[in-house]
Design a protein around this motif. Structure first.
Motif, PDB file in Angstrom:
ATOM      1  N   ASP A  72       0.797  -1.248  -0.005  1.00 39.25           N
ATOM      2  CA  ASP A  72      -0.010   0.113   0.026  1.00 39.25           C
ATOM      3  C   ASP A  72       0.657   1.373   0.029  1.00 39.25           C
ATOM      4  O   ASP A  72       1.146   1.433   1.030  1.00 39.25           O
ATOM      5  N   VAL A  73       1.136   1.800  -1.229  1.00 35.40           N
ATOM      6  CA  VAL A  73       2.154   2.960  -1.343  1.00 35.40           C
ATOM      7  C   VAL A  73       1.458   4.380  -0.802  1.00 35.40           C
ATOM      8  O   VAL A  73       0.536   4.483  -1.115  1.00 35.40           O
ATOM      9  N   GLN A  74       1.930   4.666   0.170  1.00 29.99           N
ATOM     10  CA  GLN A  74       1.285   6.006   0.868  1.00 29.99           C
ATOM     11  C   GLN A  74       2.514   7.061   0.894  1.00 29.99           C
ATOM     12  O   GLN A  74       3.639   6.714   0.761  1.00 29.99           O
ATOM     13  N   PRO A  75       2.098   8.414   0.844  1.00 32.74           N
ATOM     14  CA  PRO A  75       2.986   9.288   0.793  1.00 32.74           C
ATOM     15  C   PRO A  75       3.815   9.315   2.233  1.00 32.74           C
ATOM     16  O   PRO A  75       3.619   8.962   3.301  1.00 32.74           O
ATOM     17  N   ILE A  76       5.055   9.745   2.199  1.00 26.08           N
ATOM     18  CA  ILE A  76       5.878   9.612   3.235  1.00 26.08           C
ATOM     19  C   ILE A  76       5.852  10.845   4.060  1.00 26.08           C
ATOM     20  O   ILE A  76       5.762  12.089   3.481  1.00 26.08           O
ATOM     21  N   PRO A  77       5.178  10.994   5.336  1.00 23.90           N
ATOM     22  CA  PRO A  77       4.793  11.998   5.970  1.00 23.90           C
ATOM     23  C   PRO A  77       6.087  13.124   6.284  1.00 23.90           C
ATOM     24  O   PRO A  77       7.173  12.519   6.476  1.00 23.90           O
ATOM     25  N   GLY A  78       6.003  14.142   6.139  1.00 25.92           N
ATOM     26  CA  GLY A  78       6.992  15.285   5.960  1.00 25.92           C
ATOM     27  C   GLY A  78       8.109  15.061   4.888  1.00 25.92           C
ATOM     28  O   GLY A  78       9.169  15.711   5.087  1.00 25.92           O
ATOM     29  N   ALA A  79       7.692  14.233   3.945  1.00 27.01           N
ATOM     30  CA  ALA A  79       8.705  14.109   3.085  1.00 27.01           C
ATOM     31  C   ALA A  79       9.267  15.502   2.099  1.00 27.01           C
ATOM     32  O   ALA A  79       8.257  16.382   1.914  1.00 27.01           O
ATOM     33  N   VAL A  80      10.339  16.031   1.680  1.00 25.66           N
ATOM     34  CA  VAL A  80      10.799  17.033   1.162  1.00 25.66           C
ATOM     35  C   VAL A  80      11.296  16.576  -0.228  1.00 25.66           C
ATOM     36  O   VAL A  80      12.333  15.690  -0.286  1.00 25.66           O
ATOM     37  N   ASN A  81      10.457  16.840  -1.200  1.00 23.12           N
ATOM     38  CA  ASN A  81      10.747  16.359  -2.534  1.00 23.12           C
ATOM     39  C   ASN A  81      11.583  17.409  -3.350  1.00 23.12           C
ATOM     40  O   ASN A  81      11.192  18.644  -3.619  1.00 23.12           O
ATOM     41  N   GLU A  82      12.866  16.808  -4.074  1.00 25.86           N
ATOM     42  CA  GLU A  82      13.359  17.741  -4.715  1.00 25.86           C
ATOM     43  C   GLU A  82      13.570  17.002  -6.144  1.00 25.86           C
ATOM     44  O   GLU A  82      13.956  15.647  -6.372  1.00 25.86           O
ATOM     45  N   GLU A  83      13.051  17.606  -7.230  1.00 23.74           N
ATOM     46  CA  GLU A  83      12.887  17.268  -8.546  1.00 23.74           C
ATOM     47  C   GLU A  83      14.600  17.022  -9.071  1.00 23.74           C
ATOM     48  O   GLU A  83      15.560  17.741  -8.825  1.00 23.74           O
ATOM     49  N   PHE A  84      14.733  15.989  -9.739  1.00 27.85           N
ATOM     50  CA  PHE A  84      16.234  15.511 -10.249  1.00 27.85           C
ATOM     51  C   PHE A  84      16.897  16.408 -10.992  1.00 27.85           C
ATOM     52  O   PHE A  84      18.044  16.707 -10.905  1.00 27.85           O
ATOM     53  N   ARG A  85      15.795  17.062 -11.700  1.00 31.34           N
ATOM     54  CA  ARG A  85      16.515  18.405 -12.797  1.00 31.34           C
ATOM     55  C   ARG A  85      17.201  19.315 -11.758  1.00 31.34           C
ATOM     56  O   ARG A  85      18.157  19.956 -12.218  1.00 31.34           O
TER      57      ARG A  85
END
Length: 159
Positions: free
Chosen positions: A51-64
């Motif tokens: 069950d894939v869920q968002p990671i609480p508090g995740a900081v997403n950086e785009e690879f570019r």
């Protein structure tokens, strides 16, 4: 005026993307699943949560935005006869790293290029060719796309 009426190009792009996704979803499975599985055996296995869920508090950086951390091999694979194939393999390792580490920042998205070289060599040997083309890595690219979608769900944003 509606949101899409002001931006007809955006609406057309969204529609084209949706239609492409629909066409892809209707593509029949390969005739020989055993052959596809054998081909993908060169890739390391990835444990994906049921069950894939968002990671609480995740900081997403785009690879570019991580260009300063890109490995030299990836920088070199922006052009050349094997560029697309090598980027397909690299995309697999990037997404695998994010799913395995649950790290949505640049360090989680920048993969080790030696893994790409190892898999590329195995694919060349298995196929009996000197140069990989996109046709040789289309299954790898499909697996990378599957893992990228999972990573984007986990990270709550674009890869």
């Amino acid at each position: 005026m509606g949101k899409f009426q002001r931006k007809p190009f955006s609406a057309a792009l969204i529609l084209a993307t949706l239609m492409t996704g629909i066409a892809t979803a209707e593509t029949p499975a390969p005739a020989d699943l055993a052959q596809e599985e054998a081909y993908l055996d060169v890739l390391p296995k990835v444990e994906v949560p049921d069950d894939v869920q968002p990671i609480p508090g995740a900081v997403n950086e785009e690879f570019r935005n991580c260009e300063a951390q890109w490995p030299m091999g990836y920088k070199d694979a922006q052009s050349g006869p094997e560029a697309r194939a090598l980027r397909d393999i690299y995309g697999f390792f990037q997404a695998r790293n994010v799913v395995a580490s649950e790290d949505c920042t640049c360090p989680g998205k920048v993969a080790n290029w030696e893994d790409v070289d190892r898999i590329a060599a195995a694919l060349r040997e298995r196929s009996g060719i000197e140069r990989l083309g996109w046709q040789n890595t289309k299954e790898v690219a499909a697996e990378a796309d599957r893992l990228t979608a999972i990573a984007e769900t986990m990270c709550g944003g674009s890869f």
